[in-house]
Design a protein around this motif. Structure first.
Motif, short mmCIF file in Angstrom:
data_model
loop_
_atom_site.label_atom_id
_atom_site.label_comp_id
_atom_site.label_asym_id
_atom_site.label_seq_id
_atom_site.Cartn_x
_atom_site.Cartn_y
_atom_site.Cartn_z
N GLN A 117 0.38 -8.94 4.26
CA GLN A 117 -0.14 -7.57 4.24
C GLN A 117 -0.52 -7.11 2.84
OE1 GLN A 117 -0.37 -7.47 7.93
NE2 GLN A 117 -0.38 -5.35 7.22
N CYS A 118 0.26 -7.50 1.83
CA CYS A 118 0.06 -6.98 0.47
C CYS A 118 -0.59 -7.98 -0.47
CB CYS A 118 1.39 -6.50 -0.11
SG CYS A 118 2.19 -5.23 0.90
N THR A 142 1.44 -1.70 2.66
CA THR A 142 0.11 -1.57 2.05
C THR A 142 0.24 -1.76 0.54
OG1 THR A 142 0.32 0.83 1.80
CG2 THR A 142 -0.66 0.01 3.86
N HIS A 195 2.44 -3.21 9.70
CA HIS A 195 1.33 -2.33 9.33
C HIS A 195 1.76 -1.26 8.31
CE1 HIS A 195 3.19 0.28 12.43
NE2 HIS A 195 2.67 1.26 11.74
N ASP A 243 -2.25 -1.35 -3.35
CA ASP A 243 -3.45 -0.84 -4.00
C ASP A 243 -4.23 -2.01 -4.59
OD1 ASP A 243 -5.42 0.47 -5.36
OD2 ASP A 243 -4.08 1.74 -6.54
N GLU A 296 2.93 -0.08 -1.96
CA GLU A 296 3.28 1.31 -1.70
C GLU A 296 4.75 1.36 -1.28
OE1 GLU A 296 4.09 4.90 -0.13
OE2 GLU A 296 3.59 3.44 1.43
#
Length: 278
Positions: free
Chosen positions: A238-239, A164, A161, A166, A206
């Protein structure tokens, strides 16, 4: 089916100095891949790659009984059915110590045959002899150093989690590096130290969260190959980069270093440049 707890790891082992290929202990890759949701039923794996092994304690006797030394490099494909447990690999290599072999070509062929059988797929074997030791170079994985970030850490297990990206901005192409990868042996709990490089194209990841995620392996127990595949899958899920490659250079233990590389786009196989910590 063999399991890690059945391996020589963490157990007293007699060192054989005569050729003994039966010492090699294969472990199916599928056992840990299932934890990542990767099964034979899921079809094509979301990555390809190799595991690059460097063996620095290779010695044998020539036909006149004179000791010989060399460095061996073994490249095993990531789609081979098995990994080989590293202590068994070391014991196998030591079984050549008092074995007479008719030259380096014969040694390479023996290694190739035995290791291909253990991994379950053809492997590539090369040997660097002392006359070429001076040509070996050292270097570091290239990329933006994540370790420059001043982060506060309060958890030391992998936490996807934290990853992350953008997704509202334009895609980027980046290469990121950290020297702070540390995990522990799945069986013995002994520390494994590594440098990891992440290359990707896609939404910008990130960096602080990525560094925290990588540091999170510090109390995690898995083999090198399994850690790299976990990193790859967590970042991918996740990304959501369109292109991703993860490469780790681990410090040696027992005269062996293991350097897994996983990618989903064609970049050419990574170089085998030894880092300062290796």
């Amino acid at each position: 089916m063999t399991t890690p707890d059945q391996s020589p790891l963490g157990k007293s082992s007699a060192y054989q100095s005569q050729y003994a290929p039966e010492l090699l202990f294969p472990i199916p890759r599928a056992q840990k891949r299932e934890e990542l949701g990767l099964t034979a039923d899921s079809g094509t794996m979301p990555f390809f790659g190799v595991d690059i092994w460097n063996a620095y304690e290779l010695s044998w006797l020539n036909m006149r009984g004179k000791p010989q030394v060399a460095i061996a490099t073994i490249t095993a494909p990531s789609d081979s059915p098995n990994i080989v447990e590293s202590k068994s690999f070391k014991l196998y290599l030591n079984s050549f110590n008092q074995t007479r072999v008719a030259g380096t070509d014969a040694l390479v062929e023996l290694l190739r045959q035995d290791l291909s059988a253990a991994f379950g797929s053809p492997v590539h074997v090369s040997i660097t002899t002392p006359d070429a030791f001076g040509s070996l170079k050292m270097g570091e994985l290239e990329g933006t150093l994540l370790d420059r970030l001043d982060v506060e850490i309060d958890q030391y297990l992998p936490s996807p989690h934290l990853l992350t990206a953008d997704h509202d901005a334009s895609p980027v192409e980046e290469t990121l590096v950290s020297h702070l990868l540390k995990s522990n042996c799945l069986v013995t709990g002994q520390p494994d130290w590594g440098t990891v490089q992440i290359r990707y194209v896609g939404p910008q990841i990130e960096q602080e969260g990525l560094l925290k995620y990588l540091i999170g392996f510090r109390e995690h127990n898995e083999f090198h190959e399994q850690c790299v595949e976990r990193i790859f899958m967590d970042v991918l899920r996740q990304c959501k980069p369109t292109k991703l490659a993860v490469y780790a250079r681990y410090t040696r233990r027992g005269g062996l270093d293991i350097n897994p590389w996983r990618a989903n786009f064609s970049t050419g196989k990574p170089g085998n440049l030894r880092t300062a910590r290796q």
